[in-house]
Design a protein around this motif. Sequence first.
Motif, PDB file in Angstrom:
ATOM      1  N   ASN A  88     -34.834 -42.552   5.928  1.00  0.00           N
ATOM      2  CA  ASN A  88     -35.739 -43.563   6.520  1.00  0.00           C
ATOM      3  C   ASN A  88     -35.678 -44.876   5.753  1.00  0.00           C
ATOM      4  OD1 ASN A  88     -36.718 -41.718   8.473  1.00  0.00           O
ATOM      5  ND2 ASN A  88     -38.150 -40.876   6.978  1.00  0.00           N
ATOM      6  N   THR A  89     -34.485 -45.278   5.390  1.00  0.00           N
ATOM      7  CA  THR A  89     -34.315 -46.450   4.544  1.00  0.00           C
ATOM      8  C   THR A  89     -33.293 -47.408   5.129  1.00  0.00           C
ATOM      9  OG1 THR A  89     -34.895 -45.181   2.566  1.00  0.00           O
ATOM     10  CG2 THR A  89     -33.772 -47.267   2.225  1.00  0.00           C
ATOM     11  N   LEU A  90     -33.658 -48.662   5.090  1.00  0.00           N
ATOM     12  CA  LEU A  90     -32.825 -49.774   5.530  1.00  0.00           C
ATOM     13  C   LEU A  90     -32.281 -50.481   4.292  1.00  0.00           C
ATOM     14  CD1 LEU A  90     -32.049 -51.736   7.990  1.00  0.00           C
ATOM     15  CD2 LEU A  90     -34.107 -53.008   7.303  1.00  0.00           C
ATOM     16  N   TYR A  91     -31.055 -50.992   4.403  1.00  0.00           N
ATOM     17  CA  TYR A  91     -30.446 -51.683   3.270  1.00  0.00           C
ATOM     18  C   TYR A  91     -29.889 -53.034   3.700  1.00  0.00           C
ATOM     19  CZ  TYR A  91     -30.385 -46.907   1.455  1.00  0.00           C
ATOM     20  OH  TYR A  91     -30.748 -45.641   1.065  1.00  0.00           O
ATOM     21  N   LEU A  92     -29.787 -53.926   2.709  1.00  0.00           N
ATOM     22  CA  LEU A  92     -29.053 -55.171   2.893  1.00  0.00           C
ATOM     23  C   LEU A  92     -28.199 -55.382   1.648  1.00  0.00           C
ATOM     24  CD1 LEU A  92     -28.578 -57.637   4.746  1.00  0.00           C
ATOM     25  CD2 LEU A  92     -30.239 -58.861   3.320  1.00  0.00           C
ATOM     26  N   GLN A  93     -26.897 -55.266   1.825  1.00  0.00           N
ATOM     27  CA  GLN A  93     -25.959 -55.543   0.757  1.00  0.00           C
ATOM     28  C   GLN A  93     -25.551 -57.000   0.843  1.00  0.00           C
ATOM     29  OE1 GLN A  93     -24.750 -53.480  -1.781  1.00  0.00           O
ATOM     30  NE2 GLN A  93     -23.803 -55.362  -2.553  1.00  0.00           N
ATOM     31  N   MET A  94     -25.737 -57.725  -0.247  1.00  0.00           N
ATOM     32  CA  MET A  94     -25.430 -59.149  -0.268  1.00  0.00           C
ATOM     33  C   MET A  94     -24.368 -59.418  -1.317  1.00  0.00           C
ATOM     34  SD  MET A  94     -29.291 -60.679   0.067  1.00  0.00           S
ATOM     35  CE  MET A  94     -29.819 -59.968  -1.485  1.00  0.00           C
ATOM     36  N   ASN A  95     -23.255 -59.960  -0.880  1.00  0.00           N
ATOM     37  CA  ASN A  95     -22.137 -60.254  -1.772  1.00  0.00           C
ATOM     38  C   ASN A  95     -21.852 -61.753  -1.798  1.00  0.00           C
ATOM     39  OD1 ASN A  95     -21.769 -57.441  -2.197  1.00  0.00           O
ATOM     40  ND2 ASN A  95     -20.430 -57.316  -0.413  1.00  0.00           N
ATOM     41  N   SER A  96     -21.112 -62.170  -2.820  1.00  0.00           N
ATOM     42  CA  SER A  96     -20.727 -63.587  -2.953  1.00  0.00           C
ATOM     43  C   SER A  96     -21.932 -64.498  -2.774  1.00  0.00           C
ATOM     44  CB  SER A  96     -19.637 -63.932  -1.926  1.00  0.00           C
ATOM     45  OG  SER A  96     -18.505 -63.109  -2.090  1.00  0.00           O
ATOM     46  N   LEU A  97     -22.991 -64.170  -3.463  1.00  0.00           N
ATOM     47  CA  LEU A  97     -24.241 -64.910  -3.291  1.00  0.00           C
ATOM     48  C   LEU A  97     -24.102 -66.355  -3.753  1.00  0.00           C
ATOM     49  CD1 LEU A  97     -26.695 -62.102  -4.273  1.00  0.00           C
ATOM     50  CD2 LEU A  97     -26.759 -63.375  -2.130  1.00  0.00           C
ATOM     51  N   LYS A  98     -24.829 -67.205  -3.054  1.00  0.00           N
ATOM     52  CA  LYS A  98     -24.819 -68.644  -3.322  1.00  0.00           C
ATOM     53  C   LYS A  98     -26.235 -69.099  -3.660  1.00  0.00           C
ATOM     54  CE  LYS A  98     -21.267 -69.225   0.237  1.00  0.00           C
ATOM     55  NZ  LYS A  98     -20.926 -69.908   1.509  1.00  0.00           N
ATOM     56  N   PRO A  99     -26.378 -70.204  -4.367  1.00  0.00           N
ATOM     57  CA  PRO A  99     -27.738 -70.696  -4.662  1.00  0.00           C
ATOM     58  C   PRO A  99     -28.578 -70.898  -3.407  1.00  0.00           C
ATOM     59  CG  PRO A  99     -26.148 -71.813  -6.052  1.00  0.00           C
ATOM     60  CD  PRO A  99     -25.353 -70.974  -5.084  1.00  0.00           C
ATOM     61  N   GLU A 100     -27.947 -71.274  -2.321  1.00  0.00           N
ATOM     62  CA  GLU A 100     -28.706 -71.477  -1.076  1.00  0.00           C
ATOM     63  C   GLU A 100     -29.192 -70.182  -0.442  1.00  0.00           C
ATOM     64  OE1 GLU A 100     -25.680 -72.698  -1.841  1.00  0.00           O
ATOM     65  OE2 GLU A 100     -24.351 -72.721  -0.092  1.00  0.00           O
TER      66      GLU A 100
ATOM     67  N   SER B 260     -32.799 -61.685  -9.827  1.00  0.00           N
ATOM     68  CA  SER B 260     -32.032 -62.893 -10.123  1.00  0.00           C
ATOM     69  C   SER B 260     -30.583 -62.538 -10.403  1.00  0.00           C
ATOM     70  CB  SER B 260     -32.624 -63.604 -11.338  1.00  0.00           C
ATOM     71  OG  SER B 260     -33.939 -64.028 -11.079  1.00  0.00           O
ATOM     72  N   VAL B 261     -29.694 -63.379  -9.916  1.00  0.00           N
ATOM     73  CA  VAL B 261     -28.263 -63.156 -10.091  1.00  0.00           C
ATOM     74  C   VAL B 261     -27.562 -64.499 -10.123  1.00  0.00           C
ATOM     75  CG1 VAL B 261     -27.817 -63.001  -7.605  1.00  0.00           C
ATOM     76  CG2 VAL B 261     -26.322 -61.787  -9.216  1.00  0.00           C
ATOM     77  N   GLN B 262     -26.413 -64.531 -10.766  1.00  0.00           N
ATOM     78  CA  GLN B 262     -25.619 -65.759 -10.775  1.00  0.00           C
ATOM     79  C   GLN B 262     -24.800 -65.866  -9.499  1.00  0.00           C
ATOM     80  OE1 GLN B 262     -23.415 -65.773 -14.516  1.00  0.00           O
ATOM     81  NE2 GLN B 262     -24.953 -67.156 -15.356  1.00  0.00           N
ATOM     82  N   ALA B 263     -24.458 -67.073  -9.166  1.00  0.00           N
ATOM     83  CA  ALA B 263     -23.642 -67.322  -7.980  1.00  0.00           C
ATOM     84  C   ALA B 263     -22.366 -66.483  -8.048  1.00  0.00           C
ATOM     85  CB  ALA B 263     -23.304 -68.800  -7.872  1.00  0.00           C
ATOM     86  N   GLY B 264     -22.019 -65.911  -6.910  1.00  0.00           N
ATOM     87  CA  GLY B 264     -20.862 -65.029  -6.832  1.00  0.00           C
ATOM     88  C   GLY B 264     -21.202 -63.567  -7.023  1.00  0.00           C
ATOM     89  N   GLY B 265     -22.408 -63.288  -7.471  1.00  0.00           N
ATOM     90  CA  GLY B 265     -22.825 -61.926  -7.713  1.00  0.00           C
ATOM     91  C   GLY B 265     -23.289 -61.218  -6.455  1.00  0.00           C
ATOM     92  N   SER B 266     -23.738 -59.986  -6.642  1.00  0.00           N
ATOM     93  CA  SER B 266     -24.166 -59.150  -5.533  1.00  0.00           C
ATOM     94  C   SER B 266     -25.528 -58.539  -5.816  1.00  0.00           C
ATOM     95  CB  SER B 266     -23.163 -58.019  -5.294  1.00  0.00           C
ATOM     96  OG  SER B 266     -21.889 -58.513  -4.949  1.00  0.00           O
ATOM     97  N   LEU B 267     -26.245 -58.252  -4.747  1.00  0.00           N
ATOM     98  CA  LEU B 267     -27.518 -57.551  -4.832  1.00  0.00           C
ATOM     99  C   LEU B 267     -27.649 -56.646  -3.615  1.00  0.00           C
ATOM    100  CD1 LEU B 267     -30.080 -60.315  -5.881  1.00  0.00           C
ATOM    101  CD2 LEU B 267     -29.400 -58.341  -7.241  1.00  0.00           C
ATOM    102  N   ARG B 268     -28.408 -55.582  -3.779  1.00  0.00           N
ATOM    103  CA  ARG B 268     -28.737 -54.737  -2.635  1.00  0.00           C
ATOM    104  C   ARG B 268     -30.247 -54.588  -2.533  1.00  0.00           C
ATOM    105  NH1 ARG B 268     -27.264 -48.455  -1.084  1.00  0.00           N
ATOM    106  NH2 ARG B 268     -28.873 -47.996  -2.638  1.00  0.00           N
TER     107      ARG B 268
END
Length: 131
Positions: free
Chosen positions: A75-87, A11-19
């Motif tokens: 052997n690892t795949l990543y997804l960096q997600m920035n500026s996250l939105k509720p949607e 869980s993160v607030q809007a505008g945050g990042s997760l990987r």
Amino acid sequence: QVQLVQSGGGSVQAGGSLRLSCEASGYISRYCMAWFRQAPGEEREGVADIEGDGSTAYADSLKGRFTISKDNAKNTLYLQMNSLKPEDTAMYYCAAEYGPCRRLYGGDLYSGPRWTNFGIWGQGTQVTVSS
């Protein structure tokens, strides 16, 4: 064929990042790897994919905020997600398919990887973005 185990999310607030991470049980250098997401009541949506040689493609609707990458040595795949939105709240899945990515473009637009082209899936991880 490889098996995929996901980690990350939360869980993160809007505008945050997760990987997100997706570790394969074997070599991924010859696989097309991808990320998908699925919100409740929605169809599974392709986010991005990455070829064996590292070339990437993103769903046009998500381009700019998400970055797909991989480390073949791990052997690892990543997804960096920035500026996250509720949607962006959804269950996120990694997927793999041996061989090149099958990308279908509509003119210059890419709608993202198609889940029907992938036969190997991670267990999914929840991403929740609060406003």
